[in-house]
Design a protein around this motif. Structure first.
Motif, PDB file in Angstrom:
ATOM      1  N   GLU A 396      45.553 -12.831  50.383  1.00  0.00           N
ATOM      2  CA  GLU A 396      44.418 -12.587  49.497  1.00  0.00           C
ATOM      3  C   GLU A 396      43.248 -13.104  49.874  1.00  0.00           C
ATOM      4  OE1 GLU A 396      44.886 -15.486  46.209  1.00  0.00           O
ATOM      5  OE2 GLU A 396      43.197 -14.753  45.233  1.00  0.00           O
ATOM      6  N   GLY A 397      42.143 -11.920  49.685  1.00  0.00           N
ATOM      7  CA  GLY A 397      40.770 -12.335  50.068  1.00  0.00           C
ATOM      8  C   GLY A 397      40.625 -11.953  51.534  1.00  0.00           C
ATOM      9  N   ASN A 398      41.577 -11.877  52.264  1.00  0.00           N
ATOM     10  CA  ASN A 398      41.081 -11.577  53.586  1.00  0.00           C
ATOM     11  C   ASN A 398      41.011 -10.029  54.087  1.00  0.00           C
ATOM     12  OD1 ASN A 398      40.692 -14.452  53.938  1.00  0.00           O
ATOM     13  ND2 ASN A 398      42.706 -14.554  54.680  1.00  0.00           N
ATOM     14  N   THR A 399      41.289  -9.283  53.028  1.00  0.00           N
ATOM     15  CA  THR A 399      41.254  -7.974  53.417  1.00  0.00           C
ATOM     16  C   THR A 399      40.199  -7.036  53.213  1.00  0.00           C
ATOM     17  OG1 THR A 399      42.404  -7.463  51.562  1.00  0.00           O
ATOM     18  CG2 THR A 399      43.856  -7.770  53.262  1.00  0.00           C
ATOM     19  N   ILE A 400      40.275  -5.916  53.740  1.00  0.00           N
ATOM     20  CA  ILE A 400      38.801  -4.974  53.506  1.00  0.00           C
ATOM     21  C   ILE A 400      38.715  -4.626  51.984  1.00  0.00           C
ATOM     22  CG2 ILE A 400      38.097  -2.764  54.130  1.00  0.00           C
ATOM     23  CD1 ILE A 400      39.301  -2.845  56.891  1.00  0.00           C
ATOM     24  N   CYS A 401      39.930  -4.056  51.423  1.00  0.00           N
ATOM     25  CA  CYS A 401      39.873  -3.784  50.105  1.00  0.00           C
ATOM     26  C   CYS A 401      40.724  -4.574  49.193  1.00  0.00           C
ATOM     27  CB  CYS A 401      40.243  -2.213  49.932  1.00  0.00           C
ATOM     28  SG  CYS A 401      41.976  -1.830  50.169  1.00  0.00           S
ATOM     29  N   PRO A 402      40.786  -4.300  47.738  1.00  0.00           N
ATOM     30  CA  PRO A 402      41.522  -5.042  46.895  1.00  0.00           C
ATOM     31  C   PRO A 402      42.826  -4.882  46.834  1.00  0.00           C
ATOM     32  CG  PRO A 402      39.612  -4.165  45.819  1.00  0.00           C
ATOM     33  CD  PRO A 402      39.825  -3.292  46.932  1.00  0.00           C
ATOM     34  N   LEU A 403      43.497  -4.075  47.691  1.00  0.00           N
ATOM     35  CA  LEU A 403      44.911  -3.573  47.835  1.00  0.00           C
ATOM     36  C   LEU A 403      45.681  -5.073  48.372  1.00  0.00           C
ATOM     37  CD1 LEU A 403      46.930  -0.422  48.422  1.00  0.00           C
ATOM     38  CD2 LEU A 403      47.603  -2.682  49.573  1.00  0.00           C
ATOM     39  N   GLY A 404      45.028  -5.921  49.196  1.00  0.00           N
ATOM     40  CA  GLY A 404      45.692  -6.766  49.638  1.00  0.00           C
ATOM     41  C   GLY A 404      45.780  -7.926  48.866  1.00  0.00           C
ATOM     42  N   ASP A 405      44.721  -8.036  47.899  1.00  0.00           N
ATOM     43  CA  ASP A 405      44.835  -9.058  46.591  1.00  0.00           C
ATOM     44  C   ASP A 405      45.802  -8.466  45.663  1.00  0.00           C
ATOM     45  OD1 ASP A 405      42.801 -10.164  47.816  1.00  0.00           O
ATOM     46  OD2 ASP A 405      41.206  -9.339  46.428  1.00  0.00           O
ATOM     47  N   ALA A 406      45.992  -7.261  45.556  1.00  0.00           N
ATOM     48  CA  ALA A 406      46.909  -6.538  44.464  1.00  0.00           C
ATOM     49  C   ALA A 406      48.384  -6.849  44.785  1.00  0.00           C
ATOM     50  CB  ALA A 406      46.446  -5.067  44.231  1.00  0.00           C
ATOM     51  N   ALA A 407      48.594  -6.916  46.019  1.00  0.00           N
ATOM     52  CA  ALA A 407      50.102  -7.251  46.673  1.00  0.00           C
ATOM     53  C   ALA A 407      50.311  -8.616  46.617  1.00  0.00           C
ATOM     54  CB  ALA A 407      50.115  -6.577  48.129  1.00  0.00           C
ATOM     55  N   ALA A 408      49.123  -9.599  46.787  1.00  0.00           N
ATOM     56  CA  ALA A 408      49.289 -11.010  46.747  1.00  0.00           C
ATOM     57  C   ALA A 408      49.642 -11.695  45.391  1.00  0.00           C
ATOM     58  CB  ALA A 408      48.240 -11.755  47.433  1.00  0.00           C
ATOM     59  N   TRP A 409      49.019 -10.911  44.397  1.00  0.00           N
ATOM     60  CA  TRP A 409      48.637 -11.613  43.177  1.00  0.00           C
ATOM     61  C   TRP A 409      50.217 -11.753  42.359  1.00  0.00           C
ATOM     62  CZ3 TRP A 409      43.617  -9.154  41.404  1.00  0.00           C
ATOM     63  CH2 TRP A 409      42.325  -9.584  42.212  1.00  0.00           C
ATOM     64  N   PRO A 410      50.909 -10.440  42.303  1.00  0.00           N
ATOM     65  CA  PRO A 410      52.361 -10.683  41.836  1.00  0.00           C
ATOM     66  C   PRO A 410      53.249 -11.556  42.308  1.00  0.00           C
ATOM     67  CG  PRO A 410      51.681  -8.319  42.153  1.00  0.00           C
ATOM     68  CD  PRO A 410      50.711  -9.094  42.926  1.00  0.00           C
ATOM     69  N   VAL A 411      53.134 -11.777  43.584  1.00  0.00           N
ATOM     70  CA  VAL A 411      53.893 -12.658  44.333  1.00  0.00           C
ATOM     71  C   VAL A 411      53.664 -13.892  43.909  1.00  0.00           C
ATOM     72  CG1 VAL A 411      54.659 -13.470  46.721  1.00  0.00           C
ATOM     73  CG2 VAL A 411      54.421 -11.036  46.247  1.00  0.00           C
ATOM     74  N   ALA A 412      52.257 -14.257  43.959  1.00  0.00           N
ATOM     75  CA  ALA A 412      51.784 -15.619  43.872  1.00  0.00           C
ATOM     76  C   ALA A 412      52.224 -16.010  42.315  1.00  0.00           C
ATOM     77  CB  ALA A 412      50.426 -15.851  43.719  1.00  0.00           C
ATOM     78  N   SER A 413      51.998 -14.978  41.284  1.00  0.00           N
ATOM     79  CA  SER A 413      52.283 -15.645  39.970  1.00  0.00           C
ATOM     80  C   SER A 413      53.546 -15.677  39.729  1.00  0.00           C
ATOM     81  CB  SER A 413      51.656 -14.510  39.082  1.00  0.00           C
ATOM     82  OG  SER A 413      51.973 -13.292  39.348  1.00  0.00           O
ATOM     83  N   ALA A 414      54.710 -14.721  40.128  1.00  0.00           N
ATOM     84  CA  ALA A 414      56.006 -14.815  40.054  1.00  0.00           C
ATOM     85  C   ALA A 414      56.506 -16.049  40.457  1.00  0.00           C
ATOM     86  CB  ALA A 414      56.806 -13.656  40.779  1.00  0.00           C
ATOM     87  N   ILE A 415      55.985 -16.586  41.483  1.00  0.00           N
ATOM     88  CA  ILE A 415      56.637 -18.089  42.099  1.00  0.00           C
ATOM     89  C   ILE A 415      55.828 -19.116  41.242  1.00  0.00           C
ATOM     90  CG2 ILE A 415      56.462 -19.700  44.222  1.00  0.00           C
ATOM     91  CD1 ILE A 415      56.443 -17.084  46.027  1.00  0.00           C
ATOM     92  N   ARG A 416      54.801 -19.014  41.215  1.00  0.00           N
ATOM     93  CA  ARG A 416      54.020 -20.039  40.069  1.00  0.00           C
ATOM     94  C   ARG A 416      54.609 -20.224  38.793  1.00  0.00           C
ATOM     95  NH1 ARG A 416      49.034 -17.802  39.591  1.00  0.00           N
ATOM     96  NH2 ARG A 416      48.327 -18.418  41.613  1.00  0.00           N
ATOM     97  N   HIS A 417      55.186 -19.234  38.011  1.00  0.00           N
ATOM     98  CA  HIS A 417      55.694 -19.317  36.899  1.00  0.00           C
ATOM     99  C   HIS A 417      57.158 -19.127  36.786  1.00  0.00           C
ATOM    100  CE1 HIS A 417      51.685 -18.910  35.260  1.00  0.00           C
ATOM    101  NE2 HIS A 417      51.311 -17.978  35.545  1.00  0.00           N
ATOM    102  N   PHE A 418      57.777 -18.498  37.666  1.00  0.00           N
ATOM    103  CA  PHE A 418      59.132 -18.405  37.731  1.00  0.00           C
ATOM    104  C   PHE A 418      59.855 -19.095  38.847  1.00  0.00           C
ATOM    105  CE2 PHE A 418      57.335 -15.249  34.889  1.00  0.00           C
ATOM    106  CZ  PHE A 418      58.140 -15.486  33.746  1.00  0.00           C
ATOM    107  N   ARG A 419      59.356 -20.074  39.483  1.00  0.00           N
ATOM    108  CA  ARG A 419      60.082 -20.489  40.815  1.00  0.00           C
ATOM    109  C   ARG A 419      61.432 -20.733  40.719  1.00  0.00           C
ATOM    110  NH1 ARG A 419      57.707 -23.022  45.481  1.00  0.00           N
ATOM    111  NH2 ARG A 419      59.595 -23.697  46.580  1.00  0.00           N
TER     112      ARG A 419
END
Lengths: 453, 323
Positions: A396-419
């Motif tokens: 997240e935040g370390n890539t050229i375009c927002p695709l990296g963020d787009a790939a990271a956010w669903p993973v982060a939120s799924a673990i955050r809320h449904f660990r």
């Protein structure tokens, strides 16, 4: 009944033809803009309206237009981003299929405002049938003098082209789209320079979503001040929401921003409640890349207020307890949905669609997919969950375009809320496998779904 | 001119300089590592993300910090900018992440790789990497592709820095190779197996930061640290070739010829294929003298250059130290 602006005449038979569209007041915005307003006035009007980009980021459109560099002797371009590929989003398809002239009209008015004499509609490769629909609409517009040389007898000329992509998600990113339009490999460019300074063929370019450009038409017709009154706060106007998942009435809905999420899911006017009257489990509010939220957090914010369908309210609480409006791909999941399985579907998608240019996204998306697959198949460990968290954090935040963020956010939120669900898969894989978890339509009673329409 | 502070060290640089080049002007301790940026190639950089730095103040006029880490090789300096590189925990963390990503599918076959000893990825993972891998998945491998008599392409080792693509585009006449496919299946290839063959194609070997592109005439001949580098030059008949090279000797024999690399591992001047592949006799060259190699480099392990003989200690000195 909510107010319809973009889809006002959607039910009129034959609205996709020029004659019917014109009889319903079509192309009035072009007449008004070209005959009575200067380009600068059109930009000001859009600024006043408070219109924000409908493609996902929600950047104020008027401001984006005013950033456009206007050096002497260099053409500027308007490019319409119709490369709608976000899983869960299908509003642009609906709009272009049924109201192709609305997009053409918006393109003419917007191009006039930006001083562009050549404009492009970059359309997703999979929407091949829409290319024909749009080309027919453009041909009709040419035949009736709305496109070409000296439109309406003024000295403004415009050529409009449709360019189909080859079906890459990454080409929805504006600079990758421009590369693709130039005929190159669809890799995102490194910013700065932004497209407003050096875009298509190195010239100043504005890239806007289909819905954004379509919204320019009512803004010019009803004036920006009037449009700004619709909606709530800084989320002005209406928004097309593509509702899908476990709901009674999936489809594209035009909502006035500011209605509550609860209303949207449960009222008969919109989604009509959860399919088979099951319990709501989670919602992905703005297309697959935005954080997933569990039922309690999507209906009310962390402060206990009702959550509204608007840019601000959905983002309330940051990523810890909030999400984003994104492109409006509203995916509803009932209690039978497995979050881990759903996440695997998303992760596989981003792995497949990463362009491979920068290393965190290229390697990280594939790694995350493999780990989620491992957990899903019952071979995971508790450390894998922490590892997954660490990987998404480093993408997240370390890539050229927002695709990296787009790939990271669903993973982060799924673990955050449904660990807990991940841990269940790790601790008791055989029991988890016995539960019938399907994200696909296997256990949806399709007959009941259709009869309720 | 713009004043910029990197890791607490202030320097004044011309406008339009990138943060990376400003840091390089200060010195190698401050300069961020790079894998894809190459100062001799236009539009290179920005892909590998190893040179990420934290900008804690954007400029004099607008001192807000930048929200994300930025690629220092593609971000230009502003007057009054404050940058944290090695002093930022965020940067170190992100850099460790990037190294992990780069090594995720890298075969780590350094013991049999010709690049070992002069490999940027080796240095990078030594400085910023973990001791242990956290992945147990099968690594991605590629079939070897034949791209001609002189150059070996071993795609499995590639980190997709795009340097060779830009070299072919900017240095040689006509590029016949590029990047195919996308995501982690992306590969450097010539599409339908075609030899990369023109006057300057050999330079892709020099710009490759890893062992993906190696010299077939040198493969498996020797480890680089057993060879002795010697600066040499000749009047090359090719106008665009500088003729300034390094000869790598083992005994009397020239094992390979490369361009001269500066302290950042970048070729100073590009050389033609004739110099690189065909002139392997000492009589072809005018010898200038031994090449100076950074004494920390493994390549200098068997050289006696730059070494300082330790001071002989007297008994009294030892006492002082131990006290």
């Amino acid at each position: 009944m909510g107010r319809k602006i973009l889809l006002e005449h959607i039910d009129v038979p034959g609205i996709n033809t020029y004659e019917v569209y014109r009889s319903k007041g079509g192309y009035a915005s072009v007449e008004k803009a070209l005959k009575t307003m200067s380009p600068q006035e059109v930009v000001e009007e859009v600024k006043k309206s408070g219109l924000r980009g409908r493609g996902g980021a929600g950047f104020p459109t008027g401001m984006k237009w005013s950033f456009l560099a206007k050096p002497e002797g260099v053409p500027s371009y308007l490019v319409c981003n119709a490369d709608e590929s976000e899983p869960g989003t299908f509003k642009d398809r609906y709009l272009m299929e049924h109201l192709p002239h609305l997009l053409v009209e918006g393109m003419i008015t917007s191009s006039y405002a930006l001083g562009a004499n050549t404009s492009y509609i970059y359309i997703r490769g999979e929407y091949f049938y829409l290319v024909r629909i749009l080309e027919k609409a453009i041909a009709e517009a040419y035949a009736n003098g709305w496109l070409g040389k000296n439109i309406l007898g003024t000295n403004y000329s415009l050529d409009l082209y449709v360019h189909p992509g080859a079906g890459a998600y990454i080409c929805g990113e504006e600079t990758a789209l421009l590369e693709s339009l130039e005929g190159k490999r669809g890799n995102p460019r490194i910013k700065p320079p932004f497209p407003a300074i050096a875009g298509l063929y190195g010239c100043p370019t504005v890239v806007n979503n289909v819905e954004t450009i379509a919204a320019v038409v009512p803004i010019i017709n009803m004036t920006g001040d009037e449009y700004a009154k619709i909606g709530i706060g800084r989320s002005a106007g209406t928004k097309l929401i593509s509702a899908s998942g476990h709901i009674k009435k999936p489809g594209v809905y035009e909502i006035e921003m500011g209605i509550t999420v609860e209303d949207f899911i449960y009222s008969d006017e919109y989604c009509g409640g959860i399919l088979n009257d099951k319990k709501l489990k989670a919602v992905v509010a703005g297309g697959s890349s935005v954080p997933i939220l569990p039922a309690d957090l999507i209906l009310t914010t962390a402060n206990g207020e009702k959550r509204l369908m608007s840019y601000e309210s959905l983002a309330d609480g940051g990523f810890a307890t909030g999400t984003m409006l994104g492109s409006g791909g509203f995916i509803v999941m009932d209690e039978s949905t497995s979050i881990v399985q759903n996440l695997h579907t998303f992760a596989r998608f981003y792995h497949h669609e990463s362009c491979g240019q920068c290393s965190p996204c290229r390697e990280g998306t594939g790694w995350m997919e493999k780990i989620i697959h491992k957990i899903l198949k019952g071979h995971g460990t508790l450390e894998d969950i922490d590892l997954l968290w660490d990987i998404q954090r480093k993408i997240e935040g370390n890539t050229i375009c927002p695709l990296g963020d787009a790939a990271a956010w669903p993973v982060a939120s799924a673990i955050r809320h449904f660990r807990q669900e991940f841990e269940d898969f790790v601790k008791n894989p055989s029991a988890q496998r016995e539960v019938k978890y399907y994200f696909h339509c296997n256990n949806i009673d399709t007959a009941a779904a259709y009869s309720s329409l | 001119m713009a004043k910029i502070t990197i890791d607490g060290i202030q320097i004044e640089v011309p406008d339009g300089t990138t943060i990376l080049n400003a840091a390089r002007m200060i010195g190698p301790d401050v300069a961020p590592p790079t894998m894809c940026y190459y100062s001799k190639l236009k539009t290179s950089g920005g892909y590998c993300r190893t040179c990420l730095v934290e900008v804690t103040a954007g400029s004099e006029k607008d001192p807000r910090p930048m929200p994300k880490l930025v690629a220092s090789c593609r971000t230009t300096v502003m007057d009054g900018m404050i940058v944290a590189n090695n002093t930022s925990a965020k940067v170190k963390d992100a850099r460790a992440g990037v190294v992990e990503f780069l090594l995720l599918n890298h075969p780590l076959d350094c013991p049999v790789c010709d690049q070992a000893g002069e490999c940027h990825l080796q240095d990078l993972s030594y400085d910023h990497g973990n001791y242990k891998t956290r992945t147990d998945f099968e690594r991605r491998t590629f079939e070897k592709i034949d791209i001609g008599e002189k150059i070996q392409l071993h795609m499995t080792r590639c980190i997709l820095c795009y340097r060779c693509v830009k070299t072919a585009e900017q240095i040689t006449d006509g590029r016949v190779h590029g990047v195919l496919n996308r995501g982690d299946h992306a590969e450097i290839s010539t599409y339908i197996e075609e030899a990369i063959d023109n006057d300057f194609s050999g330079n892709v070997i020099d710009v490759c930061p890893v062992g993906a592109l190696t010299d077939k005439t040198f493969r498996f001949k020797s480890r680089v640290w057993f060879t002795k580098p010697v600066d040499a030059n000749r009047n090359c008949e090719n106008e665009r070739c500088s003729g300034k090279v390094v000869l790598w000797y083992q005994g009397e024999e020239v094992l390979r010829v490369t361009g001269r690399k500066d302290q950042w591992g970048e070729v100073e001047e590009f050389i033609c294929n004739t110099c690189r592949f065909d002139k392997k006799q000492t009589s072809d060259w005018t010898i200038e003298g031994p090449r100076k190699i950074n004494r920390h480099s493994v390549i200098s392990a068997n050289h006696y250059m730059n070494l300082v003989k330790p001071k002989e200690l007297k008994l009294n000195d030892i006492k002082q130290i131990t006290e």
